[in-house]
Design an enzyme around this catalytic site. Structure first.
Site, PDB file in Angstrom:
ATOM      1  N   HIS A 269      38.215 -30.154  79.036  1.00 27.98           N
ATOM      2  CA  HIS A 269      38.808 -29.836  80.338  1.00 27.98           C
ATOM      3  C   HIS A 269      40.131 -29.101  80.202  1.00 27.98           C
ATOM      4  O   HIS A 269      40.936 -29.402  79.324  1.00 27.98           O
ATOM      5  CB  HIS A 269      38.926 -31.070  81.231  1.00 27.98           C
ATOM      6  CG  HIS A 269      39.828 -32.147  80.722  1.00 27.98           C
ATOM      7  ND1 HIS A 269      41.186 -32.137  80.960  1.00 27.98           N
ATOM      8  CD2 HIS A 269      39.581 -33.268  80.001  1.00 27.98           C
ATOM      9  CE1 HIS A 269      41.734 -33.227  80.412  1.00 27.98           C
ATOM     10  NE2 HIS A 269      40.780 -33.923  79.821  1.00 27.98           N
ATOM     11  N   ASP A 281      45.266 -33.784  75.145  1.00 32.64           N
ATOM     12  CA  ASP A 281      44.400 -34.104  76.294  1.00 32.64           C
ATOM     13  C   ASP A 281      44.554 -33.007  77.334  1.00 32.64           C
ATOM     14  O   ASP A 281      45.392 -33.108  78.209  1.00 32.64           O
ATOM     15  CB  ASP A 281      44.794 -35.477  76.852  1.00 32.64           C
ATOM     16  CG  ASP A 281      43.864 -35.964  77.948  1.00 32.64           C
ATOM     17  OD1 ASP A 281      42.794 -35.365  78.131  1.00 32.64           O
ATOM     18  OD2 ASP A 281      44.223 -36.938  78.621  1.00 32.64           O
ATOM     19  N   GLU A 314      39.524 -32.552  85.684  1.00 34.17           N
ATOM     20  CA  GLU A 314      38.882 -33.736  85.098  1.00 34.17           C
ATOM     21  C   GLU A 314      39.727 -34.974  85.316  1.00 34.17           C
ATOM     22  O   GLU A 314      39.225 -36.048  85.681  1.00 34.17           O
ATOM     23  CB  GLU A 314      38.627 -33.511  83.591  1.00 34.17           C
ATOM     24  CG  GLU A 314      37.800 -34.615  82.926  1.00 34.17           C
ATOM     25  CD  GLU A 314      38.608 -35.800  82.421  1.00 34.17           C
ATOM     26  OE1 GLU A 314      38.023 -36.848  82.119  1.00 34.17           O
ATOM     27  OE2 GLU A 314      39.863 -35.686  82.344  1.00 34.17           O
ATOM     28  N   GLU A 315      41.040 -34.838  85.051  1.00 32.52           N
ATOM     29  CA  GLU A 315      41.924 -36.018  85.024  1.00 32.52           C
ATOM     30  C   GLU A 315      41.930 -36.787  86.344  1.00 32.52           C
ATOM     31  O   GLU A 315      42.149 -37.988  86.363  1.00 32.52           O
ATOM     32  CB  GLU A 315      43.369 -35.588  84.698  1.00 32.52           C
ATOM     33  CG  GLU A 315      43.561 -35.084  83.274  1.00 32.52           C
ATOM     34  CD  GLU A 315      43.386 -36.180  82.222  1.00 32.52           C
ATOM     35  OE1 GLU A 315      43.087 -37.323  82.578  1.00 32.52           O
ATOM     36  OE2 GLU A 315      43.540 -35.862  81.032  1.00 32.52           O
ATOM     37  N   ASP A 340      36.898 -34.563  74.149  1.00 28.87           N
ATOM     38  CA  ASP A 340      38.010 -34.983  75.016  1.00 28.87           C
ATOM     39  C   ASP A 340      38.593 -36.305  74.535  1.00 28.87           C
ATOM     40  O   ASP A 340      38.720 -37.260  75.282  1.00 28.87           O
ATOM     41  CB  ASP A 340      37.540 -35.087  76.480  1.00 28.87           C
ATOM     42  CG  ASP A 340      38.671 -35.443  77.434  1.00 28.87           C
ATOM     43  OD1 ASP A 340      39.850 -35.258  77.060  1.00 28.87           O
ATOM     44  OD2 ASP A 340      38.392 -35.920  78.548  1.00 28.87           O
ATOM     45  N   HIS A 411      48.409 -39.128  78.452  1.00 27.86           N
ATOM     46  CA  HIS A 411      49.019 -39.095  79.794  1.00 27.86           C
ATOM     47  C   HIS A 411      50.537 -39.301  79.785  1.00 27.86           C
ATOM     48  O   HIS A 411      51.096 -39.744  80.787  1.00 27.86           O
ATOM     49  CB  HIS A 411      48.365 -40.129  80.715  1.00 27.86           C
ATOM     50  CG  HIS A 411      46.899 -39.912  80.941  1.00 27.86           C
ATOM     51  ND1 HIS A 411      46.151 -40.708  81.776  1.00 27.86           N
ATOM     52  CD2 HIS A 411      46.031 -38.980  80.458  1.00 27.86           C
ATOM     53  CE1 HIS A 411      44.901 -40.293  81.783  1.00 27.86           C
ATOM     54  NE2 HIS A 411      44.792 -39.233  80.985  1.00 27.86           N
TER      55      HIS A 411
END
Lengths: 449, 449
Positions: A269, A281, A314-315, A340, A411
Site C-alpha cells: 500500500h 509501512d 489501506e491504513e 506489508d 505507526h
C-alpha cells in the site's frame, strides 16, 4: 543469516544456470538496488502520505512517474472516494498528584476534546478483558487507562493478541460511559513515540477522545497508579473527520504472453500513517513487489501478466483493496501476494493453492530455501489489500517477513528510512523474484483460471 | 560484564571480611536498591525539572523529604538566583521542493521566530569548520543546516569533538547574518527525538532561532540537499527568557568524626532538561552518590564528613556548582567527585591526587578492580558541579561510566527510567561505596587539608 552471507555462499547458483533461470534471477536480486531506490525516493521526496489527503495524492503522482520510468506498462491511477479523518493538536498531562506531560497521539477515528480540552479521573484496567467486565456506567466521566503486555513475536502474532486494545478498547470504554481513553501503545519499543492506528467505534456508539501513550509514558503512569492515589489527567485532542475525499490505487503491469491466463497481483500500500515517513509501512512493501516485477520484466515476457498494485487508503480501512476488487473482481486472478510487514528478511513461505498445484508449491518452496526460508505448516492468508480477491478464489503465496522489530516502528514517527537494512530488503526482492519467475510461468491452473 | 556475574564471582570478598570492610561494603552494594528507589521516585513523582522553574522547585522539596527519610544530617536547600529560558511552541517543515514536517526542538538560549514563524532558503554546511570559513554576510537571511558525523565512544570524547556544533554553531551563523540555524542533533540514536541543550551566543552577538533536528530528520534533509535543488524551510520557535528566578542546591551530610579533616563532596545535579524525565541525566547520578553515602552512613562514622550535593541548574550553565563554591569555597575540601554520565557501568578510575597520596590511589584502584574497573592513564577532571572546587585545590577521583549509549538519550524526551539497567546502576553504587569507604577514612592529606 544476512543476504551478504547468502550471496557469498551461493556462487554455484549464480553461475551454473542461464540468466533468466529462476535461481539465477533470485541470486542476482540479492544485489538489488531497485527496491532501495524506490523507498529512498518515496520517503525523501514525499514522506508521510495519509489516505485521502494532499500528501497521498502527491505520492500517486510520484508513483506514476517512477513506475513509468521503470518501464512498466499500463501505468495508471484508479481513483475512489473514502472518508477522511485528520489529526489536530494533541497534548496530555497528569494534573495530580504528580504533574507531568505525557507523550501521546490520537487514534484514527478519535473524537475531539474540543479546544478547551478535557479533565477527568483516571481509571486503570490491566487488560481489555478487565475493561469489558467493568459494570455499565461505572466509567461515567472517567478517563480510562487501558494497559496490556505486548511482546515481540517473529510472526507478528502478538499484534493479533494485543491489537484489540486499540481496535475495540475505545468503543468498549465509550459504551460504558467513559469520557475518554488512553491506551498503552500497541508496540514493542521503549521510545517516546506513541503508536497511532485506527480504532473502530461500533455502530451506534458515540466516539470519545482516544489516544495512545508511548510505552515509557504508560510505564510511568502505571507506576503512579501503583502508588494508590487518585490520578487526574488532562487531554487536548482536536482531530476531526473531513468527509469523503479522493484516494486511489496506482497500477502498473508486466504484460504476459498468454491471454487466456489469469493475472498475478503483487500488492502493497502506498498510503501511510501521518507521523512517520512510511518507510517500513509500507514503502518497503511496494518497493519489494515492484523491484521483483521489474526483474521479471527485464528477463523476458512471462506467461501470465504481473500486475503491481500500490493500493491507496489501506491504513484507514483497506479502501484501496476493496476498490480494486470492485473494479477488477470479475477478471481471472491466478495468484495474489502482498508485502506489508516491514523490510526485514523473509523467513517462511506458505501457500493457499489448489490441490492439483502441490508440485508447484514444492518447486516454489525449494526455490526460496537457499535464502534461509522454511516452509510453514499453516495456510497463506495474504493481506488487507488482496483479501477481497482471495475470497473470490485467487491462489495465494505468503512470503512472511521477520516481524521481531516491526512493532517498534509501526505507526510511529520513527518509521523512517534509516530503519531499513538494505541487505534484508534485497533478500526480500530475491524471494519475490524467485516466486514470480516460477509462478508467473507455471503451467498449473491457479486461482479461478 | 554485568554486576550479576560479578556478584556470583566474588563470594570470597563478601565472606572473608568484616561487615564494614570496604570490600564487604562494595560487594553488598552490588545488590543495592537505594539508588533505584531514588531515581524511580524522582522520575515518577516529579519528572522533568528545568532549572529555575516550578518543577525544579518541586524536585528540591521531594529531595529534602527523601534525603531526610534516608537519615542524612543537615539536609537543607541553599537557594540562588539564575537566568531562566523556557521553551515555547516548536514546529519545522520543508516548504519546497519536498514538503515534509521536521522533528526538531529549540536549543537553550534560542531566539524566537515570533508567532508568525520564519521562512528561508537552506544553506548546508557539513561541519562547524566549514561554517566558520564561510564568507561574512554570505548567509544573510538564510537558514543554516549544520551537519556533523558524531559517533559512539565509550569515554564520551565524541561529545567534545561534535558538541561545538551545538555550543557555538548558532553564534557563528548569527555573526555571519543567518536568519536561523538547524543543527543535526548532537546524539547517536536514530529516533525522532531531537536533542536539546544550551547554545552560547558570544557577547555582542544577537541570538537567532536555533534548533536541533532528530537524526532521522537530518538524514532526510541531507538526502534532499544531495538532490541539488534549492530548499526552503519554515520554522516556528517561540521560546523566551523570563528573567532571573530561584534555583537551589540540596545538601545532605554524613557527619565525620574528625573536625580537622576536610569534607568529601559527592555530587550530581538535580535539574534536568525539560523534554525527558531526567532519568540518566542526572537522576541516576544523584541516586548513585546518595546511595553510596547512605551505605557508608549505616556502616559507622567516617573520619571525614561526606557531603551529598544535588546541585541545581547544571544544564543551563552550572549555576549550582558556582553557588556552592561561592558559599563553601572557603571550607577545606579533601576530595570531590561527581556522577553525571548516565547509569551504565563504571569501567575506569582516574585520579587527581597529591603526589604523597599515591599509596591511597593504588588502594582505591585495587578496591574497584574486582568490579571490572581499570586504571586510566589520564587525570581525573571531575564534572561541572565541582569544577570550581577543583580549581581551589580539592583532590578528585573520577569513576568513569560507559558512555556508549549515553548520547542516544542525552537531552531527549527518551531520557526515561526504562533506559536504566538496575544491575549496572548497582555496580556504580558498589564502586562509589568502595571509594568512599576507603577515601573518607584515609589518613593521607587530600585536597587543601
Amino acid at each position: 543469516m544476512t543476504a551478504a552471507l547468502l550471496a557469498t555462499a551461493l556462487p554455484t547458483f549464480a553461475f551454473a544456470q542461464t540468466p533468466d533461470d529462476p535461481a539465477a534471477l533470485r541470486d542476482a536480486a540479492l544485489k538489488d538496488e531497485i527496491a532501495w531506490d524506490i523507498v529512498e525516493g518515496l520517503t525523501t521526496e514525499v514522506g508521510s502520505r495519509l489516505a485521502g489527503t494532499e500528501t497521498e495524492a502527491r505520492a500517486r503522482q510520484w508513483a506514476v512517474t517512477k513506475l513509468t520510468a521503470l518501464g512498466f506498462s499500463n501505468v495508471r491511477i484508479e481513483e475512489f472516494q473514502m472518508p477522511v479523518w485528520v489529526r489536530g493538536e494533541e497534548m496530555g498531562s497528569v494534573v495530580s498528584p504528580y504533574p507531568q506531560n505525557l507523550a501521546l497521539t490520537a487514534l484514527g477515528n478519535s473524537a475531539s476534546t474540543g479546544e478547551q480540552g478535557l479533565e477527568g479521573e483516571l481509571i486503570y484496567f490491566p487488560t481489555l478483558e478487565a475493561l469489558k467486565t467493568a459494570s455499565a456506567n461505572s466509567l461515567h466521566g472517567k478517563i480510562v487507562f487501558l494497559d496490556h503486555a505486548m511482546n515481540r513475536t517473529q510472526d507478528g502474532s502478538s499484534y493479533e493478541a494485543f491489537g484489540p486494545a486499540r481496535f475495540s478498547g475505545p468503543s468498549v470504554a465509550a459504551q460504558k460511559g467513559a469520557a475518554a481513553i488512553v491506551i498503552r501503545s500497541v508496540g514493542t519499543d521503549s521510545h517516546r513515540n506513541p503508536h497511532t492506528g485506527v480504532t473502530d467505534f461500533e455502530k451506534g456508539v458515540k466516539p470519545i477522545p482516544a489516544a495512545a501513550l508511548s510505552n515509557p509514558d504508560a510505564d510511568n503512569l502505571f507506576r503512579m497508579v501503583k502508588r494508590g492515589q487518585a490520578i487526574r489527567l488532562r487531554l487536548k485532542l482536536t482531530p476531526r473527520p473531513v468527509g469523503r475525499r479522493t484516494s486511489g490505487n496506482v497500477i502498473a503491469e508486466v504484460p504476459g504472453s498468454d491471454p487466456s491466463a489469469g493475472v498475478v497481483v503483487v500488492a502493497g500500500h502506498l498510503d501511510s500513517w501521518d507521523l512517520g515517513t512510511g518507510a517500513v509501512d509500507d514503502g518497503a512493501g511496494i518497493a519489494i513487489v515492484a523491484a521483483a516485477a521489474k526483474r521479471i520484466m527485464v528477463s523476458g515476457t512471462p506467461r501470465r501478466t504481473i500486475r503491481v498494485l500500490w493500493a491507496g487508503a489501506e491504513e484507514v480501512g483497506a479502501y484501496g483493496g476493496d476498490a480494486y476488487a470492485a473494479t477488477h473482481g470479475g477478471e481471472k486472478h491466478a495468484l495474489v501476494m502482498e508485502s506489508d510487514f516491514g523490510a526485514d528478511r523473509v523467513w517462511q513461505i506458505e501457500f493457499n493453492f489448489p490441490k492439483a498445484a502441490s508440485g508447484l508449491r514444492d518447486r516454489l518452496a525449494a526455490a526460496v530455501a537457499p535464502l534461509g526460508i522454511g516452509k510453514g505448516k499453516g495456510e497463506a492468508n495474504g493481506g488487507a489489500d488482496i483479501n477481497a480477491l482471495i475470497k473470490k478464489g485467487a491462489s495465494v503465496v505468503d512470503l512472511r517477513q521477520d516481524g521481531t522489530r516491526y512493532f517498534d516502528l509501526h505507526h510511529t514517527p520513527d518509521d523512517t528510512l534509516d530503519k531499513i537494512d538494505p541487505e534484508q530488503l534485497a533478500q526480500n526482492v530475491a524471494a519475490w523474484t524467485a516466486v514470480l519467475a516460477i509462478a508467473a510461468n507455471a503451467p498449473d491452473k491457479l486461482g479461478n483460471e
